[in-house]
Design a protein around this motif. Sequence first.
Motif, PDB file in Angstrom:
ATOM      1  N   ALA A  79      22.721 -27.347  -9.219  1.00 14.45           N
ATOM      2  CA  ALA A  79      22.337 -26.907 -10.559  1.00 14.45           C
ATOM      3  C   ALA A  79      22.711 -25.443 -10.777  1.00 14.45           C
ATOM      4  CB  ALA A  79      20.835 -27.111 -10.751  1.00 14.45           C
ATOM      5  N   VAL A  80      22.528 -24.619  -9.750  1.00 17.66           N
ATOM      6  CA  VAL A  80      22.873 -23.200  -9.865  1.00 17.66           C
ATOM      7  C   VAL A  80      24.372 -23.024 -10.029  1.00 17.66           C
ATOM      8  CG1 VAL A  80      22.915 -20.995  -8.638  1.00 17.66           C
ATOM      9  CG2 VAL A  80      20.849 -22.408  -8.603  1.00 17.66           C
ATOM     10  N   LEU A  81      25.158 -23.737  -9.237  1.00 11.73           N
ATOM     11  CA  LEU A  81      26.617 -23.632  -9.346  1.00 11.73           C
ATOM     12  C   LEU A  81      27.101 -24.091 -10.710  1.00 11.73           C
ATOM     13  CD1 LEU A  81      27.772 -24.878  -5.818  1.00 11.73           C
ATOM     14  CD2 LEU A  81      27.658 -22.528  -6.656  1.00 11.73           C
ATOM     15  N   ALA A  82      26.506 -25.149 -11.224  1.00 17.77           N
ATOM     16  CA  ALA A  82      26.874 -25.632 -12.558  1.00 17.77           C
ATOM     17  C   ALA A  82      26.527 -24.583 -13.614  1.00 17.77           C
ATOM     18  CB  ALA A  82      26.161 -26.951 -12.858  1.00 17.77           C
ATOM     19  N   PHE A  83      25.396 -23.919 -13.424  1.00 22.11           N
ATOM     20  CA  PHE A  83      24.967 -22.880 -14.362  1.00 22.11           C
ATOM     21  C   PHE A  83      25.946 -21.710 -14.340  1.00 22.11           C
ATOM     22  CE2 PHE A  83      22.448 -19.146 -15.528  1.00 22.11           C
ATOM     23  CZ  PHE A  83      21.873 -19.576 -16.715  1.00 22.11           C
ATOM     24  N   LEU A  84      26.362 -21.292 -13.156  1.00 22.76           N
ATOM     25  CA  LEU A  84      27.315 -20.197 -13.036  1.00 22.76           C
ATOM     26  C   LEU A  84      28.652 -20.559 -13.664  1.00 22.76           C
ATOM     27  CD1 LEU A  84      26.594 -18.922  -9.406  1.00 22.76           C
ATOM     28  CD2 LEU A  84      25.815 -17.935 -11.563  1.00 22.76           C
ATOM     29  N   ALA A  85      29.070 -21.795 -13.440  1.00 20.65           N
ATOM     30  CA  ALA A  85      30.321 -22.246 -14.043  1.00 20.65           C
ATOM     31  C   ALA A  85      30.216 -22.231 -15.568  1.00 20.65           C
ATOM     32  CB  ALA A  85      30.663 -23.653 -13.551  1.00 20.65           C
ATOM     33  N   GLY A  86      29.040 -22.597 -16.088  1.00 23.29           N
ATOM     34  CA  GLY A  86      28.827 -22.575 -17.528  1.00 23.29           C
ATOM     35  C   GLY A  86      28.893 -21.176 -18.109  1.00 23.29           C
ATOM     36  N   LEU A  87      28.563 -20.179 -17.306  1.00 18.36           N
ATOM     37  CA  LEU A  87      28.660 -18.788 -17.758  1.00 18.36           C
ATOM     38  C   LEU A  87      30.097 -18.291 -17.736  1.00 18.36           C
ATOM     39  CD1 LEU A  87      25.636 -16.925 -16.117  1.00 18.36           C
ATOM     40  CD2 LEU A  87      25.998 -17.403 -18.537  1.00 18.36           C
ATOM     41  N   GLY A  88      30.961 -19.049 -17.067  1.00 18.99           N
ATOM     42  CA  GLY A  88      32.356 -18.649 -16.991  1.00 18.99           C
ATOM     43  C   GLY A  88      32.772 -18.060 -15.665  1.00 18.99           C
ATOM     44  N   LEU A  89      31.889 -18.081 -14.662  1.00 15.41           N
ATOM     45  CA  LEU A  89      32.271 -17.576 -13.348  1.00 15.41           C
ATOM     46  C   LEU A  89      33.226 -18.554 -12.678  1.00 15.41           C
ATOM     47  CD1 LEU A  89      29.568 -15.887 -13.836  1.00 15.41           C
ATOM     48  CD2 LEU A  89      29.443 -15.774 -11.342  1.00 15.41           C
ATOM     49  N   SER A  90      34.267 -18.034 -12.108  1.00 19.37           N
ATOM     50  CA  SER A  90      35.194 -18.871 -11.361  1.00 19.37           C
ATOM     51  C   SER A  90      34.569 -19.272 -10.039  1.00 19.37           C
ATOM     52  CB  SER A  90      36.496 -18.105 -11.099  1.00 19.37           C
ATOM     53  OG  SER A  90      36.247 -17.010 -10.213  1.00 19.37           O
ATOM     54  N   GLY A  91      35.224 -20.196  -9.344  1.00 20.14           N
ATOM     55  CA  GLY A  91      34.729 -20.609  -8.038  1.00 20.14           C
ATOM     56  C   GLY A  91      34.660 -19.443  -7.073  1.00 20.14           C
ATOM     57  N   ALA A  92      35.673 -18.562  -7.140  1.00 14.26           N
ATOM     58  CA  ALA A  92      35.695 -17.400  -6.254  1.00 14.26           C
ATOM     59  C   ALA A  92      34.569 -16.430  -6.597  1.00 14.26           C
ATOM     60  CB  ALA A  92      37.046 -16.694  -6.360  1.00 14.26           C
ATOM     61  N   ASP A  93      34.292 -16.268  -7.903  1.00 14.57           N
ATOM     62  CA  ASP A  93      33.208 -15.379  -8.318  1.00 14.57           C
ATOM     63  C   ASP A  93      31.859 -15.919  -7.852  1.00 14.57           C
ATOM     64  OD1 ASP A  93      34.950 -13.648  -9.582  1.00 14.57           O
ATOM     65  OD2 ASP A  93      34.757 -14.612 -11.536  1.00 14.57           O
ATOM     66  N   ALA A  94      31.668 -17.228  -8.011  1.00 10.60           N
ATOM     67  CA  ALA A  94      30.415 -17.844  -7.575  1.00 10.60           C
ATOM     68  C   ALA A  94      30.246 -17.709  -6.067  1.00 10.60           C
ATOM     69  CB  ALA A  94      30.378 -19.312  -7.993  1.00 10.60           C
ATOM     70  N   ALA A  95      31.336 -17.898  -5.334  1.00 12.24           N
ATOM     71  CA  ALA A  95      31.280 -17.759  -3.880  1.00 12.24           C
ATOM     72  C   ALA A  95      30.887 -16.337  -3.494  1.00 12.24           C
ATOM     73  CB  ALA A  95      32.626 -18.121  -3.264  1.00 12.24           C
TER      74      ALA A  95
END
Length: 238
Positions: A79-95
């Motif tokens: 759920a957190v990763l999906a939320f970050l993706a919804g904000l526009g963070l890339s996979g690398a940014d989320a990592a």
Amino acid sequence: GAGCAMLRRLLSSPSTSTSTYAIFPLRRILSAAAPHISPNPSGFAVEEYLVDTCGLTRPQALKASKKLSHLRSPTKPDAVLAFLAGLGLSGADAAAVVVKDPKFLCAKVDKTLAPVVAGLAGLGLSRPEIARLVSVAHCYFRTRPIVPNVVFLRECGLSDCDIVKVCIPVPRMLTTDPERVRAMVACAERLGVPRGAGMFRPALQAVAFLSEEKIAAKVDYLKNTFRWSDAQVSIALC
């Protein structure tokens, strides 16, 4: 030791005596000698999740997993990763966020992250600006004071871009007690750098989380070294 002596006696005993008696003590001895492995009772492999889903390297995942050993399923981190993706963070940014703050994956989206984002959006911050705050503030983003502090800093004349820049070297400024932020602003003003001045943001960063004693000592050093007056110190700082 005693265990080895017992093992030798068991192995040297006639087969008729070991068939029923020796097998259980022998198993206990062998199991005691083997390394103890404690598998996650839920079957959720945190380290593998961090590598396969979050994109961390193996060393990063090994380090981060120590702070996430209580996780029993991927539900919350998904759920957190999906939320970050919804904000526009890339996979690398989320990592990168997870590397800096593994417990970010345990944040409650509905009760923690979403209200903070809604508050910032209500102040007029765009999604890219909010995403940038997440990237630089990481663990500090998970606290509620971030919204009133942003409001106050904007009232002090800082633009949204300035606020993001403040957060990069001093991320705690956005999440500390609002009264503490007001004290920082007052300190910068006492040094002769008023709100709205071009040097206000750097001055605010410079005095953040410094005690009054340390600031006074630095001012005294300038005055004694260069024989400056208080007014001259203020001019130099500006």
